[in-house]
Each structure stands twice: as C-alpha cells, then as structure tokens.
Design a protein around this motif. Sequence first.
Motif, PDB file in Angstrom:
ATOM      1  N   UNK A   1       0.864  -1.175   0.000  1.00 45.84           N
ATOM      2  CA  UNK A   1       0.000   0.000   0.000  1.00 45.84           C
ATOM      3  C   UNK A   1       0.904   1.229   0.000  1.00 45.84           C
ATOM      4  N   UNK A   2       0.398   2.340  -0.530  1.00 40.89           N
ATOM      5  CA  UNK A   2       1.229   3.541  -0.574  1.00 40.89           C
ATOM      6  C   UNK A   2       1.467   4.060   0.840  1.00 40.89           C
ATOM      7  N   UNK A   3       2.426   4.978   0.950  1.00 39.98           N
ATOM      8  CA  UNK A   3       2.970   5.365   2.259  1.00 39.98           C
ATOM      9  C   UNK A   3       1.941   5.977   3.203  1.00 39.98           C
ATOM     10  N   UNK A   4       0.789   6.434   2.682  1.00 32.73           N
ATOM     11  CA  UNK A   4      -0.149   7.068   3.614  1.00 32.73           C
ATOM     12  C   UNK A   4      -1.123   6.075   4.277  1.00 32.73           C
ATOM     13  N   UNK A   5      -0.898   4.809   4.068  1.00 29.49           N
ATOM     14  CA  UNK A   5      -1.664   3.814   4.825  1.00 29.49           C
ATOM     15  C   UNK A   5      -0.886   3.418   6.073  1.00 29.49           C
ATOM     16  N   UNK A   6      -1.584   3.211   7.168  1.00 27.01           N
ATOM     17  CA  UNK A   6      -0.931   2.763   8.397  1.00 27.01           C
ATOM     18  C   UNK A   6      -0.915   1.242   8.448  1.00 27.01           C
ATOM     19  N   UNK A   7      -0.110   0.705   9.357  1.00 27.00           N
ATOM     20  CA  UNK A   7      -0.066  -0.741   9.547  1.00 27.00           C
ATOM     21  C   UNK A   7      -1.416  -1.290   9.968  1.00 27.00           C
ATOM     22  N   UNK A   8      -2.099  -0.545  10.849  1.00 26.59           N
ATOM     23  CA  UNK A   8      -3.417  -0.991  11.323  1.00 26.59           C
ATOM     24  C   UNK A   8      -4.401  -1.049  10.162  1.00 26.59           C
ATOM     25  N   UNK A   9      -4.282  -0.079   9.278  1.00 23.23           N
ATOM     26  CA  UNK A   9      -5.162  -0.045   8.113  1.00 23.23           C
ATOM     27  C   UNK A   9      -4.903  -1.244   7.197  1.00 23.23           C
TER      28      UNK A   9
END
Length: 388
Positions: free
Chosen positions: A298-306
């Motif tokens: 996923x691109x950098x603006x996704x978090x691990x939780x997401x």
Amino acid sequence: MATDEIPLSRPDITQLEIDLVTEVLRSDRLALGPMIEKFEQLVAAKVQREHGIAVNSGTSGLHLTLLALGIGPGDEVITTPFSFIATSNAILYVGATPVFVDIDPTSLNMDPAKVEAAITPRTKAILAVEVFGNPAHMDTLAAIAGKHEIPFIEDCCEGLGGSYKGRPIGSFGRVGVFSFYPNKQVTTGEGGMIVTDDDRLAEICRSLRNQGRGSGDVGWQHGTGAWLEHVRLGYNYRMSEMQAALGVGQIMRLGELMEARERVAQRYFQRLMGMSDIIVPTISTDTRMSWFVYVVRLSADYSGAERDRIINNLRNHDVGAANYFPPIHHQPLYRRLLENNMPHLPVCESVSQRTIALPFHTKLTDREIDLVVQTLDVMMRRSEFGRR
Ligand SMILES: *Cc1c(COP(=O)(O)O)cnc(C)c1O
C-alpha cells in the motif's frame, strides 16, 4: 473461510508425482535410496552446482550449513530482517549472533551498502535471502563477502528456478539452501536441499544430516561397521524416499510450474496497473523471476493498522491474504534477545507495515485473479476513512 475461498497458496501435484511416490511405496526402500540421489542430482544440475544434499526442511539445511562452516558462539552473521524467521533462527541454533541490516526499498533484499558498513572482525558470514524469489543484488553481496574473505550463504528457499544476470539462484554463494514446503514453487511436503560446489562442505553436511556417520551415504548397510560409526555430533535431518520421489516429479515439471506462476503474476500486474494506492513488485530486467508469492504494498499514507484491517476484510471475503513479513527483529523472541541493542531499520519497518501477499498458485484462474483485485479495490475504498 468458506468452501469457495481463494487460498493464499496451493500445491500442484499431478499423476506423475503420484506414480513416482507409489513406486517407492511398492518398493522396500523407504529411506536413503535411489530417489534421494536422483532428486539431489536433478536439483544440483538445475542450479549448476556440484552437490545437492537433501534434508528434511529448509530450516535444517540452514542449520547444517552454518555448522559445516564452523560458525558458532562469538561469531556474527549479517542477515536480513525481512524474511521468514527460519533465516535468522538458524544463526541462533549455532550460538552465533544475527546482525540485521536494512533492506533496499525497491527489491526488498539486503541493501549492499548497509551490509558493507556492518562488517566487523567478528563477521563470519553473510546470509542473504532472495525474498519472494527476487535475486537482486546477489552478485554484489557475494562480491562483498569475497572481498572480506567470508562465506556468502544464500537462503534461496524462495527462489528455485529463477536467475539473475544469467546465473541461477542458488549458484551465488559458497552454499545455498532450498525449501520444499507446500507453499514453495516445488514441494516435497516437508523438505529442503543444500547445494554447493565445495566437496568438503558437502561431505560434512551429508554426515551431519545422517547422525554424524563418517561416510554419509552408507545408509543401506544397516548393521555394518560404517553404519554404526559416528565421527561427529550429527542429527537425523534426512529426507525420506517418498518425499524425494515427489520432488523428482515436481522438478521434472519445474518449467511448467514456473510458467503457470508467471502467467498469474502477469495477470496481477495487468489488473493492478490502474490502482494508484498499490505498489506492485519491481523486477529488474536482468532477472528471470521464479515467482514465490505476489506481494503488493500500500502507498505510504496507509498505516499498519489499516493494512491489517484490509487483510482481515479480504479473508472475511474468502480471499487469502497475509502480511509477509513482519520484521524479524520485532518478533517477541528477538525483542527479548535484542533488548538493549534493538536495531533501527526504517526501510524494513516501514515496508513491512504495508505489504499484502495476495493469493498465488499455479491453478489460479483469470476469473479468480480478477475477483481478488476487485475485492482488494473495494476493501481499499472502504478503508479510506481509516487513513492517517
Ligand atoms: C520457507 C523458508 C524457510 C524455511 O523452510 P522450511 O522448509 O519451512 O523449513 C527458510 N527461509 C525462507 C526465506 C523461507 O521462505
């Protein structure tokens, strides 16, 4: 998951393998017989090495390799934090210290510059992984080991059949280790193989896998002098004839298996092309991939939780997915061991939060691939609210 799930991985067994295993079962020779020798020769030839030493898992193969190289307490082995845990566990088995270095953000393999910088007088080997089957930098890493006169070891458990700059995966190191676990390109159920050109190393590995017997393969003469002579502390890490027979059939089909996996990878590339938040694997032009898994980011603006939520949602919709790989140095075991020496490896730590392994096996149909991509797309849209 329901019955119409699309699994993350799936073995590909045909009548050929069934016949070969049946042949062994009808013979009286279930251990240390001709199938093992045949399987060893086929794999060694495939990766252009002199010797193949079949063992009961890739993990055992890594363990024996480090033992045979004389690596032990007080020694450091440079390795990657972005792999299956068996890679660095093997270093712990022999009492040595894994030194984790960060990965290259494109290939996801160890960054050669970081490897070079991590070498100390205590460094006794470099243990590299072709993660997800990608052999990028293997020549450079081997050259660094050569310059410092330490062995280069390939944990090529994920790369059988691939090549880099014309050289097969498994031929870059002093020694390489393959795995034949059911999710790998070629399976024996459980199994592994050490490959090397080094006669002495091969002999020690044969002995170590076979209870430390002096001449490794005298197996069949049970009760003879040689069978009961043990010259070193060995293990029972042998592969059975049934497993080897399965492996022989699989290796005979390697080309076909690789082609089928290539087809699936290409379909994924095609289907994912339009999705702006998805980073697909980058494969350099001097690489012939043997696809192990298909892992997107996923691109950098996704978090691990997401990312975790997206994986769970995929699974809830009968699409197999996994977070390959959590950083090894963050595993509870390693957190305890590293305690005050916890390395900071920002590339690995960032990448591993955003990876998703998608269903990947030879029998995946175009329709299923499309369904996976469509489901992923829906889950990502739905996750929009959870973005940072
Ligand atoms: C699969 C794998 C192993 C372990 O192999 P087993 O046969 O399961 O013991 C080790 N290293 C890597 C990189 C792997 O993918």
